[in-house]
Design a protein around this motif. Structure first.
Motif, PDB file in Angstrom:
ATOM      1  N   LEU A 121      72.451  45.926  27.128  1.00 30.10           N
ATOM      2  CA  LEU A 121      72.764  46.781  26.134  1.00 30.10           C
ATOM      3  C   LEU A 121      73.766  46.139  24.936  1.00 30.10           C
ATOM      4  O   LEU A 121      73.649  46.608  24.138  1.00 30.10           O
ATOM      5  N   ASN A 122      74.111  44.875  25.231  1.00 30.07           N
ATOM      6  CA  ASN A 122      74.951  44.241  24.106  1.00 30.07           C
ATOM      7  C   ASN A 122      73.976  43.902  22.982  1.00 30.07           C
ATOM      8  O   ASN A 122      73.228  43.178  23.028  1.00 30.07           O
ATOM      9  N   GLY A 123      74.496  44.415  21.886  1.00 26.87           N
ATOM     10  CA  GLY A 123      73.758  44.076  20.562  1.00 26.87           C
ATOM     11  C   GLY A 123      72.184  44.753  20.431  1.00 26.87           C
ATOM     12  O   GLY A 123      71.470  44.633  19.689  1.00 26.87           O
ATOM     13  N   ALA A 124      72.097  45.613  21.697  1.00 25.69           N
ATOM     14  CA  ALA A 124      70.674  46.141  21.625  1.00 25.69           C
ATOM     15  C   ALA A 124      70.834  47.345  20.278  1.00 25.69           C
ATOM     16  O   ALA A 124      71.630  47.790  19.922  1.00 25.69           O
ATOM     17  N   GLU A 125      69.533  47.614  19.935  1.00 33.52           N
ATOM     18  CA  GLU A 125      69.124  48.682  18.816  1.00 33.52           C
ATOM     19  C   GLU A 125      68.816  49.607  19.485  1.00 33.52           C
ATOM     20  O   GLU A 125      67.796  49.823  20.678  1.00 33.52           O
ATOM     21  N   MET A 126      69.749  50.899  19.512  1.00 34.18           N
ATOM     22  CA  MET A 126      69.615  51.992  20.484  1.00 34.18           C
ATOM     23  C   MET A 126      69.086  53.022  19.567  1.00 34.18           C
ATOM     24  O   MET A 126      69.411  53.218  18.344  1.00 34.18           O
ATOM     25  N   ALA A 127      67.801  53.685  20.074  1.00 29.55           N
ATOM     26  CA  ALA A 127      67.266  54.780  19.188  1.00 29.55           C
ATOM     27  C   ALA A 127      68.244  56.003  18.871  1.00 29.55           C
ATOM     28  O   ALA A 127      68.983  56.212  19.836  1.00 29.55           O
ATOM     29  N   PRO A 128      68.148  56.186  17.617  1.00 30.52           N
ATOM     30  CA  PRO A 128      69.169  57.521  17.257  1.00 30.52           C
ATOM     31  C   PRO A 128      68.895  58.689  17.878  1.00 30.52           C
ATOM     32  O   PRO A 128      67.698  59.157  18.259  1.00 30.52           O
ATOM     33  N   ALA A 129      69.882  59.463  18.332  1.00 32.32           N
ATOM     34  CA  ALA A 129      69.724  61.035  18.631  1.00 32.32           C
ATOM     35  C   ALA A 129      68.591  61.648  18.051  1.00 32.32           C
ATOM     36  O   ALA A 129      67.929  62.494  18.930  1.00 32.32           O
ATOM     37  N   ALA A 130      68.370  61.825  16.709  1.00 31.86           N
ATOM     38  CA  ALA A 130      67.622  62.451  15.770  1.00 31.86           C
ATOM     39  C   ALA A 130      66.238  62.293  16.172  1.00 31.86           C
ATOM     40  O   ALA A 130      65.441  62.827  15.995  1.00 31.86           O
ATOM     41  N   PHE A 131      66.045  60.920  16.806  1.00 32.90           N
ATOM     42  CA  PHE A 131      64.473  60.551  16.975  1.00 32.90           C
ATOM     43  C   PHE A 131      64.019  61.379  18.205  1.00 32.90           C
ATOM     44  O   PHE A 131      62.899  61.519  18.320  1.00 32.90           O
ATOM     45  N   PHE A 132      64.836  61.903  19.229  1.00 31.99           N
ATOM     46  CA  PHE A 132      64.435  62.632  20.255  1.00 31.99           C
ATOM     47  C   PHE A 132      64.303  64.118  19.925  1.00 31.99           C
ATOM     48  O   PHE A 132      65.336  64.739  19.419  1.00 31.99           O
ATOM     49  N   LYS A 133      63.158  64.512  20.194  1.00 28.80           N
ATOM     50  CA  LYS A 133      62.677  65.987  19.842  1.00 28.80           C
ATOM     51  C   LYS A 133      62.701  66.906  20.878  1.00 28.80           C
ATOM     52  O   LYS A 133      62.570  66.510  22.362  1.00 28.80           O
ATOM     53  N   LYS A 134      63.188  68.026  20.886  1.00 23.00           N
ATOM     54  CA  LYS A 134      63.231  69.245  21.974  1.00 23.00           C
ATOM     55  C   LYS A 134      61.926  69.431  22.512  1.00 23.00           C
ATOM     56  O   LYS A 134      61.103  69.584  21.703  1.00 23.00           O
ATOM     57  N   GLU A 135      61.944  69.495  23.835  1.00 19.59           N
ATOM     58  CA  GLU A 135      60.744  69.789  24.430  1.00 19.59           C
ATOM     59  C   GLU A 135      60.401  71.182  24.174  1.00 19.59           C
ATOM     60  O   GLU A 135      61.282  72.095  24.266  1.00 19.59           O
ATOM     61  N   PRO A 136      59.065  71.419  24.027  1.00 18.61           N
ATOM     62  CA  PRO A 136      58.529  72.859  23.692  1.00 18.61           C
ATOM     63  C   PRO A 136      58.845  73.703  25.030  1.00 18.61           C
ATOM     64  O   PRO A 136      58.716  73.188  26.068  1.00 18.61           O
ATOM     65  N   PRO A 137      58.945  74.996  24.793  1.00 24.36           N
ATOM     66  CA  PRO A 137      59.080  75.845  26.180  1.00 24.36           C
ATOM     67  C   PRO A 137      57.828  76.002  26.863  1.00 24.36           C
ATOM     68  O   PRO A 137      56.773  75.635  26.329  1.00 24.36           O
ATOM     69  N   LYS A 138      58.030  76.241  28.063  1.00 28.87           N
ATOM     70  CA  LYS A 138      56.627  76.415  29.006  1.00 28.87           C
ATOM     71  C   LYS A 138      55.886  77.539  28.569  1.00 28.87           C
ATOM     72  O   LYS A 138      56.324  78.729  28.480  1.00 28.87           O
ATOM     73  N   PRO A 139      54.580  77.447  28.563  1.00 26.59           N
ATOM     74  CA  PRO A 139      53.744  78.621  28.193  1.00 26.59           C
ATOM     75  C   PRO A 139      53.686  79.531  29.486  1.00 26.59           C
ATOM     76  O   PRO A 139      53.310  78.740  30.600  1.00 26.59           O
ATOM     77  N   VAL A 140      53.742  80.730  29.470  1.00 30.24           N
ATOM     78  CA  VAL A 140      53.556  81.484  30.795  1.00 30.24           C
ATOM     79  C   VAL A 140      52.816  82.738  30.266  1.00 30.24           C
ATOM     80  O   VAL A 140      52.916  83.210  29.096  1.00 30.24           O
ATOM     81  N   PRO A 141      51.699  83.211  31.022  1.00 28.36           N
ATOM     82  CA  PRO A 141      50.943  82.531  32.200  1.00 28.36           C
ATOM     83  C   PRO A 141      50.138  81.400  32.111  1.00 28.36           C
ATOM     84  O   PRO A 141      49.948  81.094  30.697  1.00 28.36           O
ATOM     85  N   ASN A 142      49.517  81.000  32.893  1.00 27.68           N
ATOM     86  CA  ASN A 142      48.361  79.986  32.644  1.00 27.68           C
ATOM     87  C   ASN A 142      47.212  80.909  32.229  1.00 27.68           C
ATOM     88  O   ASN A 142      46.757  81.680  32.670  1.00 27.68           O
ATOM     89  N   CYS A 143      47.024  80.280  30.929  1.00 28.32           N
ATOM     90  CA  CYS A 143      45.837  81.222  30.201  1.00 28.32           C
ATOM     91  C   CYS A 143      44.656  80.280  30.033  1.00 28.32           C
ATOM     92  O   CYS A 143      43.784  80.693  29.409  1.00 28.32           O
TER      93      CYS A 143
END
Ligand code: MLZ
Length: 265
Positions: A121-143
């Motif tokens: 981790l020392n000196g590593a380039e950490m991916a900024p939080a804004a790059f992580f996107k929210k997972e879409p909701p689960k579709p229900v039911p199985n269509c």
């Protein structure tokens, strides 16, 4: 150069329909991928899913990242969508009171993990939080319905996304069959799996959708066998793979696939 795979033509030639967008656990517009090769993040270890590890972005492909766990070898790379819940910014695990773990198959002595962690981790380039996107909701039911077309990750070659057909539906699960591959790559998965995408996904993300294989005639949703040589047949014959010795009818009788839970061949 052989002609490009085109979904519109293919759906017409196979007399099939694309599975509707709302069936999938995918965002309607694929998330933007801002990550850069070399960035570090936290990822669930795919081989030991209770562990959160440090991972490095080894490659970028469409809306996915090719990841390698720090301290692991180069034989166990895996791919995750930028809106996958399996990845998070560095620091998340500690904030939640957790401990970063060495990956399964950590290449050094376990006792060297704390020092390894500091160094990686020392000196590593950490991916900024804004790059992580929210997972879409689960579709229900199985269509999903048998015969619907989609794009799916080939789990034996997970960098590949390939044209596929729903071969069976049972409860929350679907049987994903790969067009032109005689079942060798088919698998059962939950209908909310992140490994399946609506038709057109790759063209939106810039991924290269693989052309169908040439081992069987094309799957029609009506389960009829394509007998006359069509444009599709000609195109698939140009693909590099060898033909199967005896092409078996592809039409899938209900219940022919493996039941959920069993791994694919
Ligand atoms: N060239 C490899 C990859 C096949 C990919 C099939 N995807 C459904 C092979 O022929 O095994």
């Amino acid at each position: 150069k052989s002609e490009q795979f085109n979904w519109d033509d293919y759906l017409k030639e196979t007399e099939s329909i694309a599975a509707p967008l709302h069936c999938f656990r995918q965002s309607r517009i694929p998330p933007t991928n801002d990550f850069k090769v070399g960035m570090k993040l936290e990822a669930r270890d795919p081989r030991n899913v209770t562990s959160v590890c440090i991972a490095t972005v080894i490659g970028i492909t469409g809306a996915r990242l090719r990841l390698r766990l720090d301290g692991s070898d180069n034989k166990n790379d895996f791919w995750r969508l930028v809106d996958s819940s399996d990845i998070q910014p560095i620091g998340t695990c500690e904030k939640k009171g957790g401990m970063l773990q060495p990956p399964l198959g950590f290449q050094m002595n376990a006792s060297s993990w704390p020092m390894f962690l500091l160094r990686t981790l020392n000196g590593a380039e950490m991916a900024p939080a804004a790059f992580f996107k929210k997972e879409p909701p689960k579709p229900v039911p199985n269509c999903f319905k048998v015969g619907m077309k989609l794009e799916a990750i080939d789990r034996k070659n997970p960098y590949l996304i390939c044209p596929a057909t729903i071969g069976d539906v049972k409860g929350d699960e679907v049987f994903v069959t790969f067009d032109g591959w005689r079942g060798a790559f088919d698998y059962w998965c939950r209908c909310d799996s992140r490994d399946i995408f609506p038709v057109g996904w790759c063209s939106l993300t810039g991924d290269a959708l693989q052309p169908p294989g040439n081992n069987v005639s094309i799957t029609k949703s009506s389960a009829k066998i394509q007998s006359s040589p069509s444009k599709v047949t000609r195109r698939s014959m140009q693909s590099p793979q060898k033909s199967a010795p005896v092409p078996a009818p592809r039409g899938r009788k209900p219940g022919r696939g493996k039941p959920p839970g069993q791994s694919a061949v």
